[in-house]
Scaffold this motif. Structure first.
Motif, short mmCIF file in Angstrom:
data_model
loop_
_atom_site.label_atom_id
_atom_site.label_comp_id
_atom_site.label_asym_id
_atom_site.label_seq_id
_atom_site.Cartn_x
_atom_site.Cartn_y
_atom_site.Cartn_z
N LEU A 138 -3.75 9.55 7.62
CA LEU A 138 -4.05 10.19 6.33
C LEU A 138 -4.34 11.67 6.52
O LEU A 138 -5.00 12.08 7.47
CB LEU A 138 -5.24 9.51 5.66
N VAL A 174 -3.59 7.59 -2.34
CA VAL A 174 -3.39 6.22 -1.90
C VAL A 174 -3.36 5.32 -3.13
O VAL A 174 -4.28 5.35 -3.95
CB VAL A 174 -4.55 5.77 -0.97
N THR A 221 0.87 -1.18 0.00
CA THR A 221 0.00 0.00 0.00
C THR A 221 0.90 1.23 0.00
O THR A 221 1.89 1.27 0.74
CB THR A 221 -0.91 -0.01 1.25
N VAL A 276 1.22 5.57 0.09
CA VAL A 276 0.60 6.88 0.28
C VAL A 276 1.58 7.91 -0.25
O VAL A 276 2.75 7.94 0.17
CB VAL A 276 0.26 7.13 1.77
#
Lengths: 118, 567
Positions: B77, B83, B65, B67
């Motif tokens: 976040l 994302v 994952t 960001v």
């Protein structure tokens, strides 16, 4: 004894072909059927039908109409074009009928043109 | 409200609300955020609510994952974060609900005639700065300038870039809230308000407001119409104060009694004109005035910075408005195209019904039952067509969770094949079903799966109509322990050209002329994806096609053991 008038139906819809075939055959007309333009053009060149009923909705109406006029030696075949076009835009001598149409007036028109040709 | 908006990927355009607990992202239907992306793990990541905010955590996914391009394990976040999971890019937004407040209760524009105008109109302009002077902030830094202004200037450029980056997915309210948040970060102000010019009335109307935490809201924020008019007409930012020089420090004077209210009001000068104004003010209470012997919190530097902010904010507002208008125009165009396509299909069906009715009429007139029967068959067929069209439209337009019930896959497939036998016979296509007697019960929504398979079988029959030895075969490929069972629909029809393979699942893309609606395959695909599966095709032009409808078996990929599927 002369042959009865003839009609070429160029129509992709099986339902619409069946309706016209059934009714026109019962009125004594000879019928040819085509599902696509190229097949219809070949039949027009071969048989020079008195009336051509052409569903031009999926095609460029003017272009396909010109090809049919040429293929059927123009003077003899009367063309009825079914589709999106407005009546005012049809070429002289061509009958244009917008969809959705009613079958009774269409059949009447085919009979009239066939009678003239005879 | 916090949301994740899909910017890239198969689910592009979807917005997921992050309210509630236990929100997981993944490929299968057990996730609240189900994403159609084969590079995403079954359960890929989780959104958790903490006291600090919303945290995204990777669930030991295969492909990770990310960001803002950085691989994460867990990350708090922030608004505007991007994302990336698999090939899907999502934008995180978290606008608080202040923007939903009715601002008419917070902000008042008062003129000379207003009874409440006294205090506000008592303010006078101490300094004014033109838009051009404000923009000099972006010129080469002055070595003598304060570190605060240098930092603010660099932040300002970041703000514009950020605003531009997020404006394509945010609405104006969210953007204005973000601008006020940034202003409150850099300028010590008590209250702030953004007013935008209404495109119809050309009057300024409050669009967003904010109070500093802990500051007394102090009733309505009254803004002088005279000052607003000055800012709009002169296109200059102004610094105002209600302090009076003559009795400034007189213990009986108004400053000492009432404190001082200072305000900065700047135009939002965009590319083509002024889109609004930003107003901020601060209040120094009497005690502080006496203690500090100074009444001014705002300086010329603050004013210059606010003028520059006004310009950058205006550009971002213009971009957002432009983007909203563009999206609206695209929506209208898509709606027009949809209406035209549906009208075309309905017109063809209507033509069929008229044809059938005409035959019935002719048959009755001539008392010919054969003609009546032919007409009735055409009417029936077209009734079925319009019924299918409506059902496909409903299935396609609604997001729904399938009602997963353990069922017999053979029974559903046999139903489809039986239903389609008469159509197959009419078109001289042999339709066969290879039953598998060793299938366990699978979890699926029988009605939806029936529809998905029916659409594919209908297409297969149409594809091989009029071909020599035309044959359609429905079968099942299943291995115990596998994650998916495959329903296979194979035909020896005309096949699909390589360049059309990508398009056949797009809505309103039909290669069947007037017979096809272009909804069948997209509906089948949607149903299979709602089940956590998918649909794929292998085809050779001139030889035939094989469609594989993948249905999850409920077996975990990691353990090979059955798992409980949630609905």
């Amino acid at each position: 004894m002369s042959q009865p008038p003839s009609v070429l139906i160029v129509e992709p819809s099986a339902d619409e072909r069946e309706v016209l075939r059934t009714v026109l055959a019962r009125r004594g007309l000879r019928i040819w059927e085509a599902t696509a333009v190229e097949q219809g053009l070949a039949l027009a060149r071969e048989h020079h039908p008195d009336v051509i009923v052409l569903d031009a909705e999926e095609h460029d109406g003017d272009e396909v109409e010109a090809r049919f006029s040429a293929a059927s030696t123009g003077e003899r075949s009367r063309l009825i074009v079914l589709g999106r076009m407005r009546a005012g835009r049809a070429a002289p001598g061509t009958q244009a009928i917008a969809k959705p149409y009613h079958f009774a007036p269409l059949v009447h028109k085919i009979e009239q043109l066939a009678a003239k040709a005879a | 409200m916090a949301t994740l908006f899909v910017m890239q990927g198969r689910d592009k355009g979807k917005r997921f609300d992050l309210r509630g607990e236990g929100i997981t992202l993944g490929r299968d239907g057990s996730n609240r955020i189900q994403l159609n992306d084969s590079e995403i793990s079954r359960r890929h990541a989780e959104v958790r609510r903490t006291s600090e905010g919303i945290v995204l955590a990777d669930l030991a996914s295969s492909n990770g994952t990310f960001v803002n391009l950085e691989k994460i394990g867990e990350r708090l976040l922030k608004n505007g974060d991007r994302v990336q999971i698999g090939r899907t890019l999502l934008l995180f937004t978290d606008a608080d609900d202040r923007s939903s407040v009715n601002l008419a209760h917070d902000v008042d524009i008062v003129g000379l005639a207003s009874a409440a105008a006294g205090d506000v109109e008592g303010s006078r302009i101490l300094k004014s700065v033109s838009h051009e002077s404000g923009s000099q902030l972006f010129a080469a830094p002055d070595p003598a300038e304060s570190p605060w202004l240098a930092r603010a200037r660099s932040n300002l450029q970041v703000m514009y870039r950020t605003a531009l980056a997020v404006s394509h997915t945010l609405d104006i309210d969210q953007l204005l809230t973000r601008i006020l948040d940034l202003i409150f970060e850099w300028v010590e102000t008590d209250r702030g308000c953004i007013m935008l010019v209404d495109s119809e009335t050309e009057e300024l109307a409050p669009a967003a407001s904010r109070h500093r935490k802990g500051a007394r809201p102090d009733g309505k924020m009254s803004i002088s119409r005279t000052i607003l008019d000055y800012v709009m007409q002169h296109k200059e930012g102004v610094l105002t104060s209600d302090a009076r020089d003559d009795e400034r420090w007189n213990p009986e004077g108004s400053i000492v009694k009432l404190g001082v209210r200072e305000a900065i009001c700047v135009p939002m000068q965009g590319r083509y004109g002024i889109v609004g104004v930003i107003y901020i003010d601060t209040y120094t209470p009497p005690g502080e005035v006496i203690q500090q012997r100074a009444a001014n919190k705002f300086s010329e530097e603050h004013l210059k910075l606010m003028v520059a902010i006004g310009h950058q904010a205006a550009l971002a507002v213009e971009d957002t408005s432009y983007y909203s208008a563009m999206v609206q125009a695209e929506r209208l165009a898509a709606m027009g195209q949809t209406i035209a396509t549906l009208s075309h299909h309905i017109k063809n069906i209507l033509q069929g019904i008229r044809g059938g009715s005409y035959l019935i009429e002719e048959g009755l007139k001539e008392e010919d039952n054969d003609v009546v029967r032919r007409g009735w068959r055409i009417v029936e067929k077209n009734q079925e067509r319009i019924s299918n069209l409506v059902m496909d439209m409903l299935t396609f337009s609604k997001d729904r969770v399938p009602e997963l019930i353990a069922g017999d896959l053979n029974a559903t497939l046999a139903d489809v094949v039986e239903l389609m036998q008469s159509r197959a016979a009419e078109t001289e296509v042999q339709l066969a079903f290879q039953r598998r007697d060793d299938l366990p019960p699978f979890q699926f929504d029988a009605d939806l799966l029936h529809k998905a398979v029916l659409n594919v079988v209908t297409n297969a029959i149409d594809a091989c109509e009029k071909r020599e030895g035309a044959r359609v075969e429905v079968s099942v490929e299943y291995e115990p322990g596998e994650r998916f069972v495959h329903i296979v629909v194979a035909d020896n029809g005309e096949g699909i050209a390589a360049e059309d393979l990508q398009r056949i699942f797009s809505v309103f893309e039909s290669k069947k002329g007037s017979r096809g609606t272009g909804l069948g395959l997209p509906v089948s695909q949607k149903i299979m994806r709602e089940h956590g599966g998918d649909i794929r095709v292998e085809s050779t032009p001139g030889v035939g096609s094989r469609f594989y409808l993948e249905l999850p078996t409920g077996v975990s990929s990691a353990t090979g053991e059955p798992v409980n599927q949630t609905q």
